[in-house]
Design a protein around this motif. Sequence first.
Motif, PDB file in Angstrom:
ATOM      1  N   MET A 457      -3.232 -30.112   4.008  1.00 59.72           N
ATOM      2  CA  MET A 457      -3.613 -30.737   4.952  1.00 59.72           C
ATOM      3  C   MET A 457      -5.006 -30.810   5.515  1.00 59.72           C
ATOM      4  SD  MET A 457      -2.341 -32.919   8.452  1.00 59.72           S
ATOM      5  CE  MET A 457      -0.978 -31.793   9.431  1.00 59.72           C
ATOM      6  N   ILE A 458      -6.135 -29.921   5.585  1.00 61.54           N
ATOM      7  CA  ILE A 458      -7.390 -30.095   5.977  1.00 61.54           C
ATOM      8  C   ILE A 458      -7.556 -28.185   4.597  1.00 61.54           C
ATOM      9  CG2 ILE A 458      -9.279 -29.362   7.505  1.00 61.54           C
ATOM     10  CD1 ILE A 458      -7.595 -31.559   8.348  1.00 61.54           C
ATOM     11  N   TYR A 459      -8.734 -29.067   3.396  1.00 61.84           N
ATOM     12  CA  TYR A 459      -9.231 -27.890   2.946  1.00 61.84           C
ATOM     13  C   TYR A 459     -10.610 -27.358   3.663  1.00 61.84           C
ATOM     14  CZ  TYR A 459      -6.434 -30.281  -1.303  1.00 61.84           C
ATOM     15  OH  TYR A 459      -5.535 -30.896  -1.922  1.00 61.84           O
ATOM     16  N   GLY A 460     -10.221 -25.931   3.176  1.00 64.24           N
ATOM     17  CA  GLY A 460     -11.113 -25.214   3.229  1.00 64.24           C
ATOM     18  C   GLY A 460     -12.480 -25.486   3.620  1.00 64.24           C
ATOM     19  N   ASP A 461     -13.003 -26.405   2.347  1.00 62.82           N
ATOM     20  CA  ASP A 461     -14.619 -26.439   2.223  1.00 62.82           C
ATOM     21  C   ASP A 461     -14.870 -27.168   2.858  1.00 62.82           C
ATOM     22  OD1 ASP A 461     -12.760 -28.034   0.745  1.00 62.82           O
ATOM     23  OD2 ASP A 461     -14.074 -27.347  -1.160  1.00 62.82           O
ATOM     24  N   ASP A 462     -13.925 -28.065   3.702  1.00 64.93           N
ATOM     25  CA  ASP A 462     -14.696 -28.602   4.922  1.00 64.93           C
ATOM     26  C   ASP A 462     -15.123 -29.384   6.011  1.00 64.93           C
ATOM     27  OD1 ASP A 462     -14.807 -31.494   2.190  1.00 64.93           O
ATOM     28  OD2 ASP A 462     -12.525 -31.704   2.643  1.00 64.93           O
ATOM     29  N   VAL A 463     -13.485 -27.850   6.352  1.00 64.10           N
ATOM     30  CA  VAL A 463     -13.855 -26.970   7.748  1.00 64.10           C
ATOM     31  C   VAL A 463     -14.886 -26.474   7.826  1.00 64.10           C
ATOM     32  CG1 VAL A 463     -13.104 -25.375   9.186  1.00 64.10           C
ATOM     33  CG2 VAL A 463     -11.779 -26.491   7.774  1.00 64.10           C
ATOM     34  N   SER A 464     -16.086 -26.882   8.705  1.00 64.80           N
ATOM     35  CA  SER A 464     -17.255 -26.298   9.024  1.00 64.80           C
ATOM     36  C   SER A 464     -16.721 -25.355  10.671  1.00 64.80           C
ATOM     37  CB  SER A 464     -18.091 -27.095  10.154  1.00 64.80           C
ATOM     38  OG  SER A 464     -17.682 -28.035  10.911  1.00 64.80           O
ATOM     39  N   HIS A 465     -15.864 -25.347  11.252  1.00 72.57           N
ATOM     40  CA  HIS A 465     -15.282 -23.759  12.299  1.00 72.57           C
ATOM     41  C   HIS A 465     -14.041 -24.372  13.045  1.00 72.57           C
ATOM     42  CE1 HIS A 465     -19.040 -26.255  13.160  1.00 72.57           C
ATOM     43  NE2 HIS A 465     -19.702 -25.225  14.257  1.00 72.57           N
ATOM     44  N   VAL A 466     -14.333 -23.030  12.786  1.00 76.48           N
ATOM     45  CA  VAL A 466     -12.805 -22.470  13.203  1.00 76.48           C
ATOM     46  C   VAL A 466     -12.574 -21.690  14.387  1.00 76.48           C
ATOM     47  CG1 VAL A 466     -10.514 -20.858  12.583  1.00 76.48           C
ATOM     48  CG2 VAL A 466     -11.656 -22.332  11.226  1.00 76.48           C
ATOM     49  N   VAL A 467     -11.959 -22.142  16.332  1.00 76.58           N
ATOM     50  CA  VAL A 467     -11.353 -22.172  16.695  1.00 76.58           C
ATOM     51  C   VAL A 467      -9.871 -21.030  16.964  1.00 76.58           C
ATOM     52  CG1 VAL A 467     -11.958 -21.972  19.871  1.00 76.58           C
ATOM     53  CG2 VAL A 467     -13.208 -23.469  17.577  1.00 76.58           C
ATOM     54  N   THR A 468     -10.237 -19.647  17.624  1.00 73.57           N
ATOM     55  CA  THR A 468      -9.169 -19.042  17.695  1.00 73.57           C
ATOM     56  C   THR A 468      -9.228 -18.271  20.114  1.00 73.57           C
ATOM     57  OG1 THR A 468      -9.721 -16.738  16.730  1.00 73.57           O
ATOM     58  CG2 THR A 468      -9.144 -18.777  15.614  1.00 73.57           C
ATOM     59  N   GLU A 469      -8.574 -18.238  20.062  1.00 72.38           N
ATOM     60  CA  GLU A 469      -8.038 -17.402  20.781  1.00 72.38           C
ATOM     61  C   GLU A 469      -9.543 -16.225  21.151  1.00 72.38           C
ATOM     62  OE1 GLU A 469      -5.604 -17.148  19.276  1.00 72.38           O
ATOM     63  OE2 GLU A 469      -4.964 -15.217  19.554  1.00 72.38           O
ATOM     64  N   GLU A 470      -9.603 -15.808  20.141  1.00 76.08           N
ATOM     65  CA  GLU A 470     -10.230 -14.916  20.053  1.00 76.08           C
ATOM     66  C   GLU A 470     -11.911 -14.822  19.814  1.00 76.08           C
ATOM     67  OE1 GLU A 470      -9.868 -11.272  20.085  1.00 76.08           O
ATOM     68  OE2 GLU A 470      -7.639 -11.763  19.668  1.00 76.08           O
ATOM     69  N   GLY A 471     -12.169 -16.480  19.418  1.00 77.41           N
ATOM     70  CA  GLY A 471     -13.935 -16.405  19.062  1.00 77.41           C
ATOM     71  C   GLY A 471     -13.663 -17.906  18.545  1.00 77.41           C
ATOM     72  N   ILE A 472     -14.886 -17.766  18.194  1.00 79.85           N
ATOM     73  CA  ILE A 472     -15.600 -19.684  17.471  1.00 79.85           C
ATOM     74  C   ILE A 472     -15.972 -18.574  15.808  1.00 79.85           C
ATOM     75  CG2 ILE A 472     -16.228 -21.286  16.710  1.00 79.85           C
ATOM     76  CD1 ILE A 472     -16.583 -21.565  19.846  1.00 79.85           C
ATOM     77  N   ALA A 473     -15.492 -18.935  14.412  1.00 81.94           N
ATOM     78  CA  ALA A 473     -16.006 -18.856  13.370  1.00 81.94           C
ATOM     79  C   ALA A 473     -17.220 -19.591  12.898  1.00 81.94           C
ATOM     80  CB  ALA A 473     -14.762 -19.062  12.094  1.00 81.94           C
ATOM     81  N   TYR A 474     -18.300 -19.570  12.625  1.00 82.09           N
ATOM     82  CA  TYR A 474     -18.810 -21.022  12.239  1.00 82.09           C
ATOM     83  C   TYR A 474     -19.085 -21.059  11.105  1.00 82.09           C
ATOM     84  CZ  TYR A 474     -20.584 -21.211  17.659  1.00 82.09           C
ATOM     85  OH  TYR A 474     -20.571 -20.767  18.425  1.00 82.09           O
ATOM     86  N   LEU A 475     -18.026 -20.868  10.316  1.00 83.00           N
ATOM     87  CA  LEU A 475     -18.199 -21.632   8.619  1.00 83.00           C
ATOM     88  C   LEU A 475     -18.989 -21.828   8.050  1.00 83.00           C
ATOM     89  CD1 LEU A 475     -14.037 -21.752   7.693  1.00 83.00           C
ATOM     90  CD2 LEU A 475     -15.706 -19.534   8.602  1.00 83.00           C
ATOM     91  N   HIS A 476     -19.640 -23.026   8.323  1.00 86.81           N
ATOM     92  CA  HIS A 476     -20.814 -23.634   7.950  1.00 86.81           C
ATOM     93  C   HIS A 476     -22.159 -23.185   7.377  1.00 86.81           C
ATOM     94  CE1 HIS A 476     -23.544 -24.187  10.939  1.00 86.81           C
ATOM     95  NE2 HIS A 476     -22.131 -24.597  11.702  1.00 86.81           N
TER      96      HIS A 476
END
Lengths: 558, 558
Positions: A457-476
Amino acid sequence: MNPPAQTDTTPAPRQWNTRALEKARRLKAIEGWLDNGVLKAERIVDALETLIQSGDRVALEGNNQKQADFLSRAFAKLDPARVHDVHLLISSISRPEHLTLFERGIARKVDFSFAGPQSLRVAQLLEDGQLEIGAIYTYIELYARMFIDLTPQVALVCAVQADRHGNLYTGPNTEDTPTIVEATAFRHGIVVAQVNEIVDELPRVDIPGSWVDVVVQADRPFAVEPLFTRDPRHIGELQILMAMMTIRGIYERYGVTALNHGIGFDTAAIELLLPTYGAAHGLKGKICTHWALNPHPTLIPAIESGWVESVHCFGSEVGMEDYIEARSDVFFTGRDGSLRSNRVLCQLAGQYGVDLFIGSTLQMDADANSSTVTLGRLAGFGGAPNMGHDPRGRRHSSAAWLSLMKNDGPNSAIGRGHKLVVQTAETFKKGGEPTIVDALDAIAVGKQSNMPIAPVMIYGDDVSHVVTEEGIAYLHAAEGVEERRAALSAVAGVTPVGMRADPAKTAELRRRGIVAYPEDLGIRRGEAKRSLLAARSIDDLVAWSGGLYQPPAKFRGW
Amino acid sequence: MNPPAQTDTTPAPRQWNTRALEKARRLKAIEGWLDNGVLKAERIVDALETLIQSGDRVALEGNNQKQADFLSRAFAKLDPARVHDVHLLISSISRPEHLTLFERGIARKVDFSFAGPQSLRVAQLLEDGQLEIGAIYTYIELYARMFIDLTPQVALVCAVQADRHGNLYTGPNTEDTPTIVEATAFRHGIVVAQVNEIVDELPRVDIPGSWVDVVVQADRPFAVEPLFTRDPRHIGELQILMAMMTIRGIYERYGVTALNHGIGFDTAAIELLLPTYGAAHGLKGKICTHWALNPHPTLIPAIESGWVESVHCFGSEVGMEDYIEARSDVFFTGRDGSLRSNRVLCQLAGQYGVDLFIGSTLQMDADANSSTVTLGRLAGFGGAPNMGHDPRGRRHSSAAWLSLMKNDGPNSAIGRGHKLVVQTAETFKKGGEPTIVDALDAIAVGKQSNMPIAPVMIYGDDVSHVVTEEGIAYLHAAEGVEERRAALSAVAGVTPVGMRADPAKTAELRRRGIVAYPEDLGIRRGEAKRSLLAARSIDDLVAWSGGLYQPPAKFRGW
């Protein structure tokens, strides 16, 4: 080499209007069943059996909201000995009779975008060899092909009203109708429209009568689903925590003003925190002012609190009609006062005109590839791929877009920004299954169904941020594949992917701002309470709206 | 936290229909100048001075073909003491009066896509501080923002005819009008349409009257440019050689059936080789069947030879009207017989619905970044960035798209195909300047104009193939940045970039199929003769069309 006019053995001239002639022939054959230009409803099966021929491409209006259900029910009754091997083009396979077409052998092949409620049956029919998939699309990609190699011979669409000239009023749920009709009518296809009623004067014209061939009054108003209504009662504290992090760690940090929210409770929580938590942080007017969004009831408190400048809509939402009409400064409405939605134009706005897309996912891998496809289901994509990617045709800048710029290409003078593509996920689903996994089910599903590529659905290389209940990953901001993985692991909790996180690396990533836990954003987990929600029930939403929002019965607690 | 209805200090209720009220107020003020619903032409300046207020966003229909020139001429006559600081939204700055608006102080800021003929003046006004650029866009990106944060208060558009109810017939040059009108009309902006004539009955309705506020009959038919007409007399042998290589080395190799051709002689040469060179190689029906394209006259021989299944058009082309009408199996035409073009839907088709984009460039760097911007000119982008990039929201497959798939990401099970993005360039321009350079002029222009990023038209990392008169660089097959550069150098001739090619590396790349010279594709340079062109003059095109194509006077040699 020479023009044919100069040769003396010119073959018999080719006929260049065969499509128009064939259309005229078919329409002529149903002439006797028309009454004052309108098809008699009791003749609908006969008429479709005459207008549709075996092998035709038929665009059936069925999207995630409104449905040309009078026409689809009639379509499913055709005699498969007369009409078979139809190629169905449909944005959303939503109703049982959509698949009856395949079980009965009327249709054979389908190109579609979404099959939520029917996804199990799609997979089964595919396995049984009764259904063949052309491709699975994001919505506007399917429409794009309707102007290239998938122009329909027949379109079956729906509208609220028609007048005696065949002009259509589609009203708040305009959605896909103008696009499907344009692709069909101007390539000499036949446009059949079911309407709820026929009137002398329309409130406004959404589709001109000269684009429509046959109008028929349906036995009952067209079906429409309140797909974007989320009851605030079901929003939990983890979703509230994630919403707080998103507001402070992403919306505030990048100054996100123009955005799209995917469907779900995660984004509903964000909408309901704006007038409370967002206001307390002084963010009103600084974030979330311009939206490409369906009219979510959970946006009502933010609108009423003066947060929202404008909302352009893909479709409408059941029960929101009066509210929208009374808030015409915010919504796109016609002279008649009702909403004008348009899925293609809103998808375009969501692709190129906004800085951020945020959506929930059911499954994500260590590289942030995500999918809502799970084993045995062929759910499709909907609109997410179009909005959840970095549009590389974009040339205008904004502060938010530029803040993700990297000059890491071969030439440091050539850089460009990046869309904020945010994926949210609780690390575990309700049933205790991890959301963040080593291999997406989509890979196995793709192989089982003989797809050329996995239905991601969404490719990882397009994703800039992932938010979970643990925190935010600033992938960019991560450097290289391994660091991206480390950042995602750091917010993946006790999933298999999260268990691989190296505490020392996580600490480094937090220091460098590539991972943020709630405390890094000034958020105490204990603050994430339901009392922060501007509305805690559908009843509250109705109150916020001053009684203008009229929720469908199934959402009423009273 | 509670809904406001439950508090007892509710502030005075906000007015939620201020836009609709303001629109009604302005329209009321011009009521006296209407004659039976139509604005008297001699009152146009007064009317615009009343309808447009200082600071408004005004969408002026000016694209690369048709122009609302009666309205733009009147607009430029407003009194800047009364109307100033207008924010102009315009797809193409094409006419002198578009910039008079800035010189006179009526307009201040502009968002645009293309400024070809006026690009020198734009640069000058910018330097003089008389013009401020919001951003430069690819077409549909500008329209996307019209539904988000750049909704127009006033739209000035043009049509062929109106009826007494304000319904509009835009005819073959429908182009951008429906989109601009939709963005304006449904956000309570005012839509003013100039028409060539007012009639009792329209051939068909392109835009419903309930979307239009003011109709005015222009002093003369709206201006329209034959922008896509290329005289075959000016096609040279290098262009023919490049076209031969493109047909065999790209179209045949990947089986490209659905495509878009950029404007220019390079692509005109390809179109004219299909019925001759393409047919001789047995390619009819195998390539180039479905097009997103303006009605190029140079496509006539391919159409007449039965190559073309369908053409969906951004706009029309002067002189092609009768030909299009007589070839309705190929073109999208209405019940009235004339073309229905639509720039947004064709751009969408060109982005998502086709497998290949090919365009010429004026300047390219060693990484295949390219631009038509040169020093002192701010030409803008047009439609190229939208079609000349890999659309990462695409989810459907085709053989051509899959053939460019790389599984070089972190997870080999997650792959996707790639659009064929082809750039063509002769290594040197007519004046002896190299086309392939070390640094694009765009970088300096961007700095001079204080742009946040360099105005690159097509980014190198989106480009899959470069074709020069030396050969084809299959950049998608190269591994890593250095090898991409080596492949491009190998076809860059004696430009500075080409001089750096290492003969041993080039030989290796040719062996591996990453570079192909004509002989590698079975093409003898000596074959590339003008006699291969299916038409060698405009006269030939007219003959191919059976006299249906009626070229504008400036293209007639007789």
